[in-house]
Write an enzyme that holds these catalytic residues in place. Sequence first.
Site, short mmCIF file in Angstrom:
data_model
loop_
_atom_site.label_atom_id
_atom_site.label_comp_id
_atom_site.label_asym_id
_atom_site.label_seq_id
_atom_site.Cartn_x
_atom_site.Cartn_y
_atom_site.Cartn_z
N PHE A 32 -11.71 15.12 3.85
CA PHE A 32 -11.81 15.82 5.12
C PHE A 32 -10.82 16.97 5.18
O PHE A 32 -9.72 16.89 4.59
CB PHE A 32 -11.57 14.84 6.27
CG PHE A 32 -12.67 13.83 6.43
CD1 PHE A 32 -13.79 14.12 7.17
CD2 PHE A 32 -12.58 12.58 5.80
CE1 PHE A 32 -14.82 13.19 7.31
CE2 PHE A 32 -13.60 11.66 5.92
CZ PHE A 32 -14.72 11.96 6.68
N GLY B 65 0.79 -1.22 0.00
CA GLY B 65 0.00 0.00 0.00
C GLY B 65 0.81 1.27 0.00
O GLY B 65 1.90 1.35 -0.58
N TYR C 254 1.44 -8.18 5.36
CA TYR C 254 1.67 -7.99 3.93
C TYR C 254 1.94 -9.33 3.24
O TYR C 254 2.52 -10.25 3.84
CB TYR C 254 2.88 -7.07 3.69
CG TYR C 254 2.74 -5.68 4.26
CD1 TYR C 254 1.56 -4.95 4.08
CD2 TYR C 254 3.78 -5.09 4.96
CE1 TYR C 254 1.44 -3.67 4.61
CE2 TYR C 254 3.67 -3.81 5.48
CZ TYR C 254 2.49 -3.12 5.31
OH TYR C 254 2.38 -1.85 5.82
N ARG D 110 -21.23 5.31 4.31
CA ARG D 110 -21.26 6.67 3.77
C ARG D 110 -20.43 6.73 2.50
O ARG D 110 -19.61 5.85 2.22
CB ARG D 110 -20.71 7.67 4.80
CG ARG D 110 -19.26 7.40 5.20
CD ARG D 110 -18.73 8.44 6.17
NE ARG D 110 -17.38 8.10 6.64
CZ ARG D 110 -16.26 8.38 5.99
NH1 ARG D 110 -16.29 9.00 4.80
NH2 ARG D 110 -15.08 8.04 6.49
N THR E 230 -4.41 -2.09 8.66
CA THR E 230 -4.97 -1.82 7.34
C THR E 230 -4.45 -2.80 6.32
O THR E 230 -3.26 -3.12 6.30
CB THR E 230 -4.61 -0.38 6.90
OG1 THR E 230 -5.12 0.53 7.88
CG2 THR E 230 -5.22 -0.04 5.56
N ASN F 185 -4.63 -3.35 2.18
CA ASN F 185 -5.04 -3.00 0.83
C ASN F 185 -4.97 -4.25 -0.04
O ASN F 185 -3.92 -4.90 -0.09
CB ASN F 185 -4.12 -1.94 0.23
CG ASN F 185 -4.17 -0.63 0.99
OD1 ASN F 185 -5.01 -0.46 1.87
ND2 ASN F 185 -3.27 0.28 0.66
N LYS G 101 0.22 2.51 11.04
CA LYS G 101 1.19 3.45 11.59
C LYS G 101 0.63 4.87 11.66
O LYS G 101 0.85 5.60 12.61
CB LYS G 101 2.46 3.43 10.73
CG LYS G 101 3.16 2.08 10.72
CD LYS G 101 4.41 2.12 9.85
CE LYS G 101 5.12 0.76 9.86
NZ LYS G 101 4.30 -0.30 9.26
N GLU H 51 -9.37 -0.71 0.58
CA GLU H 51 -8.53 -0.46 1.75
C GLU H 51 -9.32 -0.86 2.99
O GLU H 51 -10.26 -0.18 3.39
CB GLU H 51 -8.15 1.03 1.81
CG GLU H 51 -7.11 1.37 2.84
CD GLU H 51 -6.67 2.82 2.74
OE1 GLU H 51 -5.58 3.15 3.27
OE2 GLU H 51 -7.40 3.63 2.14
#
Length: 514
Positions: A434, A314, A416, A429, A326, A328, A320, A399
């Site tokens: 942002f 990713g 990974y 949503r 996370t 991806n 981090k 993601e």
Amino acid sequence: AGREAYVPTNDDSDLTMVEGMTEEEHLEYQRRVFDEKADFFNSVEAVEKVVPILRHLGERIVRQMVQSRVDGGGATEEEYKILDVACGTGALFPYYLQAADELGIRLSIVGLDLSPKMISMAETNAEKLLFGPPGDGTTHSFQFVLGDFVQTILGVGYETDYKDKDSMRAGCLIDSGDGVEDELTKDHRGVYDAVVFNACFGNFYDQVATTTAACQSLKPNGIFTISHPLGANFVRQLNAEDPNMVPHHLPTDFDFRRLTRTQPLHAYDIIEEVDLHDCDENVQSYPLYYASASRVPHRPTRDVMRFRGVVDRGYGRGGKKLGFPTANLQSSPSIRTALKDVPMGVYFGWAVIEDSSHERGSSGADIRKVGRNVWHKAVVNVGFSPTFDGEENREKIIEAHLILDDVENDIKGDFYDETMRLALSGFLRYEQKFPSFPELVQAINIDVSNARDALGMQPFLALRSDAFLAEPCKRIDNRMVDDGDVWVGTSGGDEYSSYEFQYLEDAIADTLIG
């Protein structure tokens, strides 16, 4: 007493359009008949036998509306706003006010009706309530709207009719179309604490569109209610007399859950009988109909979307930077094809990190990597991550943020290059940019909380048993049961990266609640 004037189809599952009539013809017929019947509905004769039930319904609606706000984490408000759809001459008005006065709250009631004569009588009745004896509802207010509910909320020309599942899938993966917000509709969208359909739901041309409009009208934690003081069987009788006036039955419990399933609504059990004091203070069992649902921040997708692929390294902003593990999914021709028609936004579902290595420790026993071959709740962004200026994704990606509830037995560190299975079934949503990184993290925390709550409810909880997810979680003596076949999605891809979409109703049918 019943606003449905005289029928539903013989098929309980028919929740959509009226056979043999255009929408405008249907509306004009409704308008004309209710103008003709307005004097009767405004008479003592129409309501005298159901006064205890109307009182009960008014109180139940107001109390549930207030409690839903509290259950959603909000404080009791001083004022609540009710939209009484097809309000007629205002049969429930005095009982709303009575319940509100007992609770010490103010009500702002909007009465909407298609019939000009009904609206005129409702206004007169409301004035009598507001300017009656001192203390009799004088802190409350009324407004009135003449028109069709669906057109008032979703705009003229709104349609939910799809010829088949494929066209529905292409047209509305997330919803059934939320209509248009413009100068004519904006004043009624997202502003009501309760949207009430009393003795009228069977009359609507399209119950799916009507439910969608109710959702668009509600505030978060607002309630959507369908009621009838004479019960579902009475509406069936009306249907048998004139199906042009009442083209639908009231939804059964199964149909109500199906009707609300792809809406941002959490449905409750239907009530069809209640013990009440009659006018002589004797306890009597009354048939009635009361279905309700509360507005929630999530909605099921039309399809369950299954993806299997390798976890990419990713963009270096996962655990981090964001504080969440996370993953991806590595881009591939099949994943790019899968995402082509998937709207950018935040989804949720279940994830499994595969491990079939069967590594052995010094004692000779198999070592199971912590957090592998088990279910994880997941919040997933599909899109370009626009908040990261200059670091946006080069292409639309998946993601996934894994929600770790079991600290001791959950994933530690990176994963990974491992293979992940992901089944998405809910939407929170649309993707947005942002103003700052802290605001993004705050939004993700809200997404995580909403997803965690949703995945503890049906149908999302049952979808954890999806064979696609369950297969790698089957273990004997800590070893994954391997039948030698690698899962490859039916929609495209290969043994390394693939996907498939399955219509939600079909996926649910394969689970324990199906």
